[in-house]
Structures are given as structure tokens and as C-alpha cells.
Scaffold this active site. Sequence first.
Site, mmCIF file in Angstrom:
data_model
loop_
_atom_site.group_PDB
_atom_site.id
_atom_site.type_symbol
_atom_site.label_atom_id
_atom_site.label_comp_id
_atom_site.label_asym_id
_atom_site.label_seq_id
_atom_site.Cartn_x
_atom_site.Cartn_y
_atom_site.Cartn_z
ATOM 1 N N TYR A 1 11.476 -4.525 -6.836
ATOM 2 C CA TYR A 1 10.274 -4.403 -7.661
ATOM 3 C C TYR A 1 9.315 -3.290 -7.250
ATOM 4 O O TYR A 1 8.816 -2.556 -8.100
ATOM 5 C CB TYR A 1 9.523 -5.743 -7.638
ATOM 6 C CG TYR A 1 8.169 -5.703 -8.292
ATOM 7 C CD1 TYR A 1 8.044 -5.574 -9.675
ATOM 8 C CD2 TYR A 1 6.994 -5.780 -7.535
ATOM 9 C CE1 TYR A 1 6.796 -5.527 -10.286
ATOM 10 C CE2 TYR A 1 5.740 -5.742 -8.150
ATOM 11 C CZ TYR A 1 5.652 -5.614 -9.509
ATOM 12 O OH TYR A 1 4.426 -5.572 -10.115
ATOM 13 N N CYS B 1 0.849 -1.178 0.000
ATOM 14 C CA CYS B 1 0.000 0.000 0.000
ATOM 15 C C CYS B 1 0.887 1.230 0.000
ATOM 16 O O CYS B 1 2.111 1.121 0.143
ATOM 17 C CB CYS B 1 -0.867 0.059 1.263
ATOM 18 S SG CYS B 1 -1.994 -1.328 1.419
ATOM 19 N N ASN C 1 0.581 1.239 5.789
ATOM 20 C CA ASN C 1 1.290 0.422 4.808
ATOM 21 C C ASN C 1 2.070 -0.625 5.582
ATOM 22 O O ASN C 1 2.892 -0.286 6.434
ATOM 23 C CB ASN C 1 2.240 1.298 3.971
ATOM 24 C CG ASN C 1 3.125 0.494 3.032
ATOM 25 O OD1 ASN C 1 4.196 0.933 2.659
ATOM 26 N ND2 ASN C 1 2.696 -0.686 2.640
ATOM 27 N N GLY C 2 1.822 -1.898 5.253
ATOM 28 C CA GLY C 2 2.505 -2.978 5.966
ATOM 29 C C GLY C 2 1.474 -3.955 6.482
ATOM 30 O O GLY C 2 0.278 -3.832 6.194
ATOM 31 N N GLY D 1 -0.638 0.484 -4.973
ATOM 32 C CA GLY D 1 -1.946 -0.098 -4.700
ATOM 33 C C GLY D 1 -2.987 0.474 -5.627
ATOM 34 O O GLY D 1 -3.062 1.694 -5.793
HETATM 35 P P1 AMP Z 1 4.562 -14.474 -11.563
HETATM 36 O O1 AMP Z 1 5.864 -15.183 -11.508
HETATM 37 O O2 AMP Z 1 3.714 -14.841 -12.726
HETATM 38 O O3 AMP Z 1 3.795 -14.608 -10.278
HETATM 39 O O4 AMP Z 1 4.853 -12.926 -11.772
HETATM 40 C C1 AMP Z 1 6.028 -12.344 -11.329
HETATM 41 C C2 AMP Z 1 6.070 -10.907 -11.779
HETATM 42 O O5 AMP Z 1 5.077 -10.138 -11.100
HETATM 43 C C3 AMP Z 1 7.416 -10.286 -11.438
HETATM 44 O O6 AMP Z 1 8.191 -10.249 -12.577
HETATM 45 C C4 AMP Z 1 7.080 -8.906 -10.960
HETATM 46 O O7 AMP Z 1 7.186 -8.001 -12.025
HETATM 47 C C5 AMP Z 1 5.657 -8.996 -10.512
HETATM 48 N N1 AMP Z 1 5.552 -9.181 -9.047
HETATM 49 C C6 AMP Z 1 6.452 -9.630 -8.174
HETATM 50 N N2 AMP Z 1 5.947 -9.712 -6.922
HETATM 51 C C7 AMP Z 1 4.672 -9.276 -7.027
HETATM 52 C C8 AMP Z 1 3.600 -9.110 -6.096
HETATM 53 N N3 AMP Z 1 3.744 -9.432 -4.807
HETATM 54 N N4 AMP Z 1 2.424 -8.621 -6.560
HETATM 55 C C9 AMP Z 1 2.258 -8.316 -7.854
HETATM 56 N N5 AMP Z 1 3.227 -8.461 -8.783
HETATM 57 C C10 AMP Z 1 4.409 -8.930 -8.385
#
Ligand code: AMP
Length: 458
Positions: A246, A2, A105-106, A30
Amino acid sequence: MCGVFGAYSPKGNAVLEEVYLGLYALQHRGQESTGIAWLGENGRIASIRGNGLVHAALDQGELALLPASCAIGHVRYSTSGGSDLGNAQPLISTTSRGSVAVAHNGNLTNAEGLKTLLESRGAIFQSTTDTEVILHLVAHQPHKRPIDALVDSLTRLVGAYSLTLIIDGRLVAVRDPWGFRPLVLGRREDVWYVSSESCALDLVGATTIRDIEPGEVVVLGPEGPRSLRIPLDAKTRRLCSFEFVYFARPDSVIEGKSVYEVRKELGRRLARRGPCTGADFVSGMPDSGTIAAMGYAQESNLSHELSVVRNRYVGRTFIEPTQRVRELGVRIKLNPITRVLSGKSVVVVDDSIVRGTTCQRMIAMIKSAGASAVHMRVSSPPVRFPCYYGIDTPTRVELAAARMNIQQLGKEVGADSLEYLSEEDLVEAIGLGESAVCTACFSGKYLEEGGDVQDVTL
Ligand code: AMP
Ligand code: SF4
């Protein structure tokens, strides 16, 4: 994940439009719901909340007309609690000592225990979020001054919390003693700002003053800024390393470290782990792998090409997930450039593999565009453990790298080779030291197992 934002003008200038803009800059943290709460002239707290993106849920023009000079805001990505509007933040409660609003957030890891204790003393919860526990803890200490009640309440919490609050007619910013989530303090003219990330301070023209320290409570009121401490002695600091991998925007600076520079360094270190012989060029997964791919290309003396284009106008809600849409897969969002890929051996860099679905689809797409080989490189260590600190990761069995070894995973996603970054490289690239960052989703070393948390009491 968030995002939180807050603004306070001691001279009484209106700040609601700036909070709106701040949330707009934090949208990447978010997209599920958003809201703003502000202190009205009568001392009561008013709020507006809605589902979806900031620009769709809130009316900038209306907010700009309101005279409030103390406000907080939130963008929500649901982790704890469901996704209905009742869980949208800021949450507000009215106590015998006035109204309190909180944006969080958290994720608290002892919320369930605290909730049970509070309910046994008569508390009635309105939402299913862990955040509401904070409001009940404050309300349970009516004999104390509101900010003292807040500081006392914070000593009961375990886990991740970067908070903005309106309490006792003041804007208050809090960062948990471990510093899981970022939180920065900024200023423009007389106005004080608090934000999850510095990129939002840039947007409102504010200067970043400093990070709120782990365990710090900053009170912004008419008497000037005050800094208090949560009386807890955290043995370790645990700034989330995934923020650098990320989550955070690359134009943000966290604890003095540029997210952009760290991400590029992750790519450089990934390249140093072993050259990819015979590759024609490097390409980053749009947009999450782009910066690490630039670092990788630089270090390995390969060119960096754009090989897959992202439709930047695809929102989360624009396209209904019908069966036909599912069959079309990720092509709604992404499309490969055949002329670039045809007959080429490509190093593809992405920030992480979680479930493995994205990566598998991307590799299939790149190969269908004629690439002769895809060498997958991941600019973080394997994600093998779930996060309990506010990031929405699946359970262990759903984590691709927990279910199989790297070789098997490479095969599963269709890569000609697969290489990850080491945990050591990640920590070194961030540059704050091993004892300053959380790496639990990579290592399985959780805060709760380190002897650094207390039992739940009231
Ligand atoms: P997947 O392996 O299909 O679950 O997607 C991984 C990709 O989603 C990564 O390359 C990131 O760009 C993105 N990502 C990583 N962690 C998250 C997360 N917790 N929530 C949403 N997207 C994420
Ligand atoms: Fe960040 Fe991973 Fe720690 Fe969660 S477990 S706070 S995602 S480093």
C-alpha cells in the site's frame, strides 16, 4: 508513515528547490506537516516547517532563491508524538560541536526507555517525537567527533529508522540494521540525493545509484562519499512488506523490486487462490486496489473495469467534517458508475482491510448502484496486529480481522464472499525471501521477540 529527502552539492550549487520537489513526490507518505532544514553559510542550520501539504506549507519561490547546497526535508504522518507543529520535522539541536538536523521515517520501539534514561541525566525534551532521542544521544557525547557520536548513538536504537541528517556540515543518510523503511541514494551531475523512494529521484532528474543498505551510514561531504556501518549484527532483515502492499508509490523500486510489478503479482496470486465463478468483471478500489485488480483480471481472464470514480482534487483539508458531511459518507471522494455496475456480479479488489470501514462503505455504495453481487478480494493477508515501526495502525481491538474470522468479517462488510492473500504469497510476490521482510502486522512476529535486540543503555 513519513518521507525523507536530502540533497548535497559539493560544488556549492543551490539545492533547496530540489528538496522541495523531492518532498512533493513523497507527499503520499505524509500529509500532516512538512519541513526543510539547510546548512547556512555561517555553518548554522536554518529551517522552515509548516502544517499540511508541501505546496501549502512551503514557498517554492522563496526556497529557490536561497543559496544552500546541503539540505534535508521531511513529510510527516503522525505515528509517534502528536500532530502539533512542535513535532514537525526536521528537528534541529545545537550542541557544543555544532548544529544537527534530523528527519526520520520509522518509529523507535525503545524510545520511551531511552527518554527516561536521558531525562535522568538532565535532558529536556522539546517535542513528543521519538526522533528527538537521537539528537539527545548525540549531544550527550560532546567528547566525540559528531559523526562518531552519531554512529555510537545509533547502536542504542531499536526499531525502524531511515534518517537524513545534517551533521558536521555534511549530509548523512542512515538506514537501521533491519532495513525496515526504504532509503535510496541518487545522483545528478555533482549533486547527491537521498530519498525514501526512488520516485522522488525521478522527479529531480537524478539517477538511482543504489539502496542504502540496512545498517549503513552514508556520509556525503567535501571529501567525497563515505560508507560506514552501525556496529550491530542484526540477525534478520525486516523490510516492511506493507510498503509493497500500500504505502510506496507504484513507480518506485525498492531493493530492486518494482512496487508496480509486485502489486500486480499480488493480484495474480490472489486470483489463483480460487476462481470467482459467475463474476462479470474485476474492479479495483480507487486508487489503492487498482494495480492488484489488473493482475487479478489478467490471471482470471476477466475484464478490468473502472466502476467507482475518485475525485482526485479532494484534499485532506478541503472539506470540513461536519455532521452533514459525515452522513454523506465517502461519496465526497468516490462515486460509483451505475451503468457499469447495474445487475453485475463484481470482484472488488482492495489492498487491505484495517478497520473495515472503507470496505463496508464501498460495498454498500457498489450495491446501491445496482450490483447483484460483490466478491471482495484483498491483496494482503489479514491485518491482525498493530505496527510499531512507523505505520499508523489502530490497536488490536480496532483491527477488523483481529476481532472476527474471515467469514464473519465478510458478513460484517456486506460482501457476498471475502478472500485474502496468504502470507506465503505476499512474501513470494515480493521475492526477497522470508528472512528479508517484516510481516509482523499479519503474523504477530515482532522484531523484539526474536532475540535480535539489546537492552537499553547509555
Ligand atoms: P479501513 O479498513 O477502513 O481502516 O481502511 C483500509 C484502507 O485504508 C486500505 O484499503 C488502504 O487503502 C488504506 N490503508 C491501509 N493502511 C493504512 C494506514 N496505516 N493509514 C492510512 N490508510 C491505510
Ligand atoms: Fe510494515 Fe506491518 Fe512490519 Fe509495520 S508491522 S513494518 S506495517 S510489515
